[in-house]
Design an enzyme around this catalytic site. Structure first.
Site, mmCIF file in Angstrom:
data_model
loop_
_atom_site.group_PDB
_atom_site.id
_atom_site.type_symbol
_atom_site.label_atom_id
_atom_site.label_comp_id
_atom_site.label_asym_id
_atom_site.label_seq_id
_atom_site.Cartn_x
_atom_site.Cartn_y
_atom_site.Cartn_z
ATOM 1 N N LYS A 27 -8.586 -15.150 15.914
ATOM 2 C CA LYS A 27 -8.746 -14.798 14.500
ATOM 3 C C LYS A 27 -10.193 -14.527 14.093
ATOM 4 O O LYS A 27 -10.572 -14.784 12.963
ATOM 5 C CB LYS A 27 -8.139 -15.889 13.598
ATOM 6 C CG LYS A 27 -6.674 -16.152 13.908
ATOM 7 C CD LYS A 27 -6.077 -17.289 13.135
ATOM 8 C CE LYS A 27 -4.648 -17.533 13.579
ATOM 9 N NZ LYS A 27 -4.027 -18.666 12.928
ATOM 10 N N GLU A 41 0.845 -1.202 0.000
ATOM 11 C CA GLU A 41 0.000 0.000 0.000
ATOM 12 C C GLU A 41 0.876 1.246 0.000
ATOM 13 O O GLU A 41 1.513 1.573 1.029
ATOM 14 C CB GLU A 41 -0.938 0.031 1.207
ATOM 15 C CG GLU A 41 -1.889 1.207 1.097
ATOM 16 C CD GLU A 41 -2.834 1.387 2.291
ATOM 17 O OE1 GLU A 41 -3.603 2.342 2.269
ATOM 18 O OE2 GLU A 41 -2.779 0.584 3.226
ATOM 19 N N HIS A 52 -2.703 10.319 -1.648
ATOM 20 C CA HIS A 52 -2.857 8.982 -2.225
ATOM 21 C C HIS A 52 -2.714 9.013 -3.743
ATOM 22 O O HIS A 52 -2.190 8.071 -4.333
ATOM 23 C CB HIS A 52 -4.196 8.356 -1.810
ATOM 24 C CG HIS A 52 -4.078 7.583 -0.532
ATOM 25 N ND1 HIS A 52 -3.979 8.193 0.687
ATOM 26 C CD2 HIS A 52 -3.987 6.256 -0.301
ATOM 27 C CE1 HIS A 52 -3.858 7.268 1.627
ATOM 28 N NE2 HIS A 52 -3.853 6.076 1.054
ATOM 29 N N ASP A 84 1.632 -14.181 12.814
ATOM 30 C CA ASP A 84 0.523 -14.800 12.097
ATOM 31 C C ASP A 84 -0.393 -13.670 11.600
ATOM 32 O O ASP A 84 -1.077 -13.020 12.402
ATOM 33 C CB ASP A 84 -0.230 -15.736 13.053
ATOM 34 C CG ASP A 84 -1.305 -16.541 12.335
ATOM 35 O OD1 ASP A 84 -1.784 -16.082 11.281
ATOM 36 O OD2 ASP A 84 -1.661 -17.618 12.842
#
Ligand code: ADP
Length: 476
Positions: free
Chosen positions: A292, A160, A466, A368
């Site tokens: 998660k 990004e 951006h 993770d």
């Protein structure tokens, strides 16, 4: 005619016995000379069983075949793709051949996905099965981040555009204002099995038993036998009818701790079975852990490291580095991160983009990435202080799940990033200090990211920046 083969391996205090009948693994076992349930030994056992198979198959006949014959055997289904590492005794060759077989089966090319330049042995039995290559993610460095008087260069893996530039700007503002301060509020990984009884009364009996303070010491000593590092901290239960969810929390040294806590939980459940023979173990994880998945239990109780990190950004720095002013930031934070998130019914999402920073640091340091879900829970607070001139900014993050040993942390590139932060591997003087330090760095980097993005929005610069950094000319 099949032959019986037995392989005996010694690793530390353990003896491993692996028996084959022909090419088939028919028996494997391990014997510990002292600490039978040691976590480290168990992990070595798993890795070692895979490695024993791998060594044994080094002699397999397929190994002597040329690449084309092996590819054909995989494509036809005669040789399972997953067995290539053990059949060939060469992890790199297995990846290259599997890749070619996949291309042939799919009728599509994997050009662009590199296969060279990676140590495939380092992932064997540990990190990834059926490898065909690796995805490249660029790593940038934000910082220096001045945190508790120490400087950190923060590695972030991302695709990004703007993310590094923005976080770096936040680090600069924090540095110029004298640095950030972090406090570790809690450090405990959780696992919550679900067990079922014949009646709600019996489920409640077990709840009262495990939550009784007088029983804690006994349960902790049973739990702690699972590892040198696992130390039970608390047990809290929730009941749904005759089903009981038992949430165990324990410290796990420098490991993120999921495997460790699960082993401890298993020990306790076995112990409890003596007094509760009617207990039916439905699942070692009953989702009340909660791993998660977005869940209020993590937001309220915490999971992994619970951290608060703060800084006072001087008025001058807000103006010159962040290109906005304190009043605009405070107002935006109230209407966006607090009120806007409340209107959206957010769960732990009272922030601008904590998950951006968490995910990028996690990818760079071998965490993770799926745990980004709860690790990104964060409430960002902003308040005008010192007669309204300066900005007090803080991030409170109850569930940062990180480790510096185990999982992907030992791989070469992830390990290099941990090394840059000075938190590689196990901390020899004080187990757990490396993982705790990493959690503080994650929170401080989130603080920097929040400051910078909020400033860009307050100054109306978000779209402009951006367009500059996040879009290549090719898109136009
Ligand atoms: P997790 O529980 O995070 O999934 P592992 O199953 O990989 O992690 O466990 C970590 C392993 O590292 C264990 O075998 C443990 O004994 C070993 N270890 C060595 N030093 C440390 C340390 N300082 N803290 C935690 N674990 C350690």
């Amino acid at each position: 005619m099949f032959e019986m083969t037995a392989i005996i391996t010694f690793v530390g205090s353990c003896i491993y016995l692996v028996v084959y009948f022909g090419n088939t693994l028919v028996h494997h076992t391990h014997y510990f000379s002292d600490e039978d349930e040691d976590d480290e030994s168990a992990q070595e056992f798993t890795t070692n069983t895979v490695r024993c198979e791998y060594e044994y198959h080094r002699a397999s006949s397929l190994k002597r075949e040329g690449d084309e014959a092996v590819i054909r055997a995989v494509v036809s289904g005669e040789t399972p793709s997953y067995s290539l590492e053990s059949e060939l005794g060469d992890c790199k060759r297995a990846a290259v051949i599997r890749r070619m077989a996949v291309e042939r089966i799919a009728g599509k090319s994997l050009d662009g996905l590199p296969v060279d330049g990676f140590d495939y042995e380092s992932i064997l039995g540990r990190c990834c099965e059926m490898a065909v290559g690796y995805v490249q993610i660029p790593v940038g460095i934000a910082g220096p981040m001045l945190l508790d008087g120490k400087e950190f260069l923060v590695p972030m893996a991302t695709t990004e555009g703007c993310l590094l530039a923005s976080t770096n700007r936040g680090c600069k503002a924090i540095y110029a204002s004298g640095g950030a301060t972090g406090v570790l509020l809690k450090d405990g990984m959780t696992r919550a099995p679900v067990v079922r009884f014949g009646t709600a009364r019996r489920a409640a009996d077990l709840k009262f038993f495990v939550e009784e303070p007088r029983n804690f010491e006994t349960l902790a000593s049973v739990f702690n036998k699972s590892s040198r590092f696992a130390r039970l901290q608390s047990i809290r239960c929730a009941i749904a009818g005759k089903n009981l969810y038992i949430r165990f929390t324990c410290s796990t040294g420098d490991a993120m701790g999921m495997n460790m806590v699960s082993k401890g939980v298993q020990n306790v459940l076995e112990y409890l079975r003596a007094d509760f023979p009617d207990m039916d173990l439905i699942g070692i994880s009953g989702n009340y852990c909660s791993d998660k998945k977005p869940a209020a239990v993590n937001w309220i109780e915490g999971r992994g490291k619970s951290v608060v990190c703060e800084a006072i950004i001087k008025e001058e720095v807000v103006k010159t580095v962040l290109k906005t002013n304190v009043a605009s930031l405070v107002e935006l934070n109230m209407l966006k991160n607090l009120t806007g998130s409340a209107m959206a019914g957010a769960l732990g999402g009272f922030n601008a983009h904590a998950s951006n920073i968490v995910s990028a640091v996690y990818l760079a340091t071998g965490q993770d990435p799926a745990q980004n879900v709860e690790s990104s829970h964060c409430i960002t607070m902003m308040e005008a202080v010192n007669d309204g001139n300066d900005l007090h900014v803080s991030v409170t993050m109850p569930s940062i799940e990180v480790g510096t040993v185990g999982g992907g942390t030992q791989l070469a590139s992830q390990s290099a990033c941990l090394n840059l932060l000075g938190v590689k591997g196990a901390n020899k003087e004080s187990a757990g200090s490396n993982a705790r330090q990493l959690a503080m760095v994650v929170a401080a980097a989130v603080l920097a990211g929040e400051l910078s993005l909020m400033s860009a929005i307050a100054a109306g610069q978000l779209v402009k920046s951006h367009m500059k950094y996040n879009r290549s000319n090719k898109d136009n």
